[in-house]
Design an enzyme around this catalytic site. Structure first.
Site, mmCIF file in Angstrom:
data_model
loop_
_atom_site.group_PDB
_atom_site.id
_atom_site.type_symbol
_atom_site.label_atom_id
_atom_site.label_comp_id
_atom_site.label_asym_id
_atom_site.label_seq_id
_atom_site.Cartn_x
_atom_site.Cartn_y
_atom_site.Cartn_z
ATOM 1 N N HIS A 109 -40.424 -11.233 -82.011
ATOM 2 C CA HIS A 109 -39.946 -9.840 -81.940
ATOM 3 C C HIS A 109 -41.050 -8.792 -82.014
ATOM 4 O O HIS A 109 -40.908 -7.768 -82.693
ATOM 5 C CB HIS A 109 -38.928 -9.582 -83.052
ATOM 6 C CG HIS A 109 -37.659 -10.366 -82.915
ATOM 7 N ND1 HIS A 109 -37.144 -10.780 -81.706
ATOM 8 C CD2 HIS A 109 -36.777 -10.806 -83.853
ATOM 9 C CE1 HIS A 109 -36.003 -11.440 -81.913
ATOM 10 N NE2 HIS A 109 -35.764 -11.477 -83.194
ATOM 11 N N HIS A 178 -30.923 -5.908 -81.834
ATOM 12 C CA HIS A 178 -30.664 -7.049 -82.719
ATOM 13 C C HIS A 178 -29.527 -6.752 -83.705
ATOM 14 O O HIS A 178 -29.592 -7.157 -84.871
ATOM 15 C CB HIS A 178 -31.959 -7.396 -83.472
ATOM 16 C CG HIS A 178 -32.073 -8.831 -83.877
ATOM 17 N ND1 HIS A 178 -31.055 -9.511 -84.544
ATOM 18 C CD2 HIS A 178 -33.073 -9.733 -83.724
ATOM 19 C CE1 HIS A 178 -31.444 -10.747 -84.785
ATOM 20 N NE2 HIS A 178 -32.656 -10.913 -84.292
ATOM 21 N N GLU A 309 -27.859 -11.123 -78.269
ATOM 22 C CA GLU A 309 -29.023 -10.341 -77.866
ATOM 23 C C GLU A 309 -29.347 -10.603 -76.395
ATOM 24 O O GLU A 309 -29.823 -11.679 -76.048
ATOM 25 C CB GLU A 309 -30.228 -10.713 -78.724
ATOM 26 C CG GLU A 309 -30.001 -10.613 -80.222
ATOM 27 C CD GLU A 309 -30.977 -11.502 -80.994
ATOM 28 O OE1 GLU A 309 -32.192 -11.243 -80.929
ATOM 29 O OE2 GLU A 309 -30.523 -12.464 -81.639
#
Length: 344
Positions: A109, A178, A309
């Site tokens: 991420h 997210h 996601e």
């Protein structure tokens, strides 16, 4: 009609550069969503059940302090690259890049301080809010000055999230939100009574560090076949699964298409996910362990929320047969995901 209001949510700690964090409230007759200028975070999302009552269906915190401490990306926009990059390494044009390793042996991420941990510049729109930031060349090890716009707009029961980006040097990019959902209402104990379906004929098997092996496997005859709705708790038991944390491979088209649906029969709440992206990571909150206290000081135990996601496939920058992960100068990255809420 969508009503848009803004208010100050808090002040960033001095060691984080200070600065005011604003909250933007988007309200239609059926949905109310609160979004922060920190990390473009969806901090609350209230939607009606069949009884007409509103419930907040996303996990998060009541105060800014919760979001400035370590947490599992509740409601955040993640980037420059969502999901995992193996060993935090990739090569482009003969040059090797090394990223910070923040997830075992991998980069997750966007690295140590990704897009989720920074303040964005907001601009209010008639039906939403657009956030902008410039991610400088070399930030978290990524090449190129990257201009990024994330726009949230609300129309009736539909929340659209558009991601746009332009770069000065070739860079990998994959942006997603997210948010963790529980359609029974955040703080509910688990998601076992939710029905889930995902429009995917294949998924990506992963190694023990959650990096795709490279195989694109058929869902047919496996616990990953979610093309027809399944009741999550029973499905996990039937296939002896500890939960999902996998990328499902969507039909490769640039157009909007329906890719997933979640339903909570007891309240009648439903959420459809439509997107232009090539993949969707289905995650069932396997790493939640009850240690974090969220909104209303409630604990968030394992399997108390799910994430859908929309994104490029994990580690695509190192897998030539995966969808293209690179953005080049002169091109524009442009993807949209729509979350459609209803009650029946």
């Amino acid at each position: 009609m969508t009503e848009v209001t803004r208010e100050v949510f808090g002040q960033m700690p001095r060691e984080e550069g200070g600065g005011a964090v604003e909250k933007f409230i988007l309200k239609s007759d059926s949905v109310k969503v609160e979004i922060l200028s920190l990390g473009c975070i969806i901090a609350a999302l209230e939607t009606k059940g069949r009884d007409g009552e509103f419930s907040d269906v996303v996990l998060g915190f009541d105060t800014l302090e919760g979001y400035t401490r370590k947490h599992p990306f509740f409601g955040t926009v993640v980037g420059r690259v969502a999901n995992r990059i193996a060993k935090g390494r990739f090569s482009m044009d003969g040059k090797e890049y090394q990223l910070f390793l923040n997830n075992g042996p991998n980069s997750l991420h966007g690295g140590a301080k990704g897009f989720d941990k920074v303040l964005w510049s907001p601009q209010v729109l008639p039906n939403g809010v657009c956030f902008f930031r410039l991610s400088p060349d070399g930030e978290e090890g990524y090449p190129g000055d990257l201009k990024v716009w994330v726009t949230y707009t609300l129309s009736g029961g539909e929340l659209a999230i558009n991601y746009r980006a332009q770069t000065s040097k070739t860079t990998p990019i994959s942006l997603t939100n997210h948010a963790y959902f529980n359609l029974a209402g955040q703080g509910s104990r688990d998601i076992y009574d939710h029905e889930i379906s995902i429009e995917a004929d294949s998924y990506l098997p992963v190694d023990d560090t959650k990096i795709p092996t490279g195989e694109v496997a058929t869902v047919q005859g496996t616990g990953f076949d979610l093309r027809q709705p399944v009741e999550l708790g029973k499905h996990l038991q039937k296939f002896h699964l500890d939960g999902f944390d996998h990328n499902f491979c969507l039909q490769q088209a640039q157009a909007r298409r329906l890719v997933a649906r979640a339903r909570h029969p007891p309240t009648g709440r439903a959420m459809e996910v439509h997107t232009t992206q090539p993949g969707i990571q289905f995650y069932t909150g396997n790493n939640l362990d009850g240690s974090l206290k969220g909104k209303g000081a409630v604990a968030y135990p394992k399997h108390s929320a799910f994430c859908l996601e929309t994104q490029n496939w994990p580690d695509a920058v190192n897998k030539p047969h995966f969808p293209n992960a690179l953005l080049r100068p002169g091109e524009e990255y442009n993807h949209t995901t729509w979350l459609v809420f209803s009650a029946a």
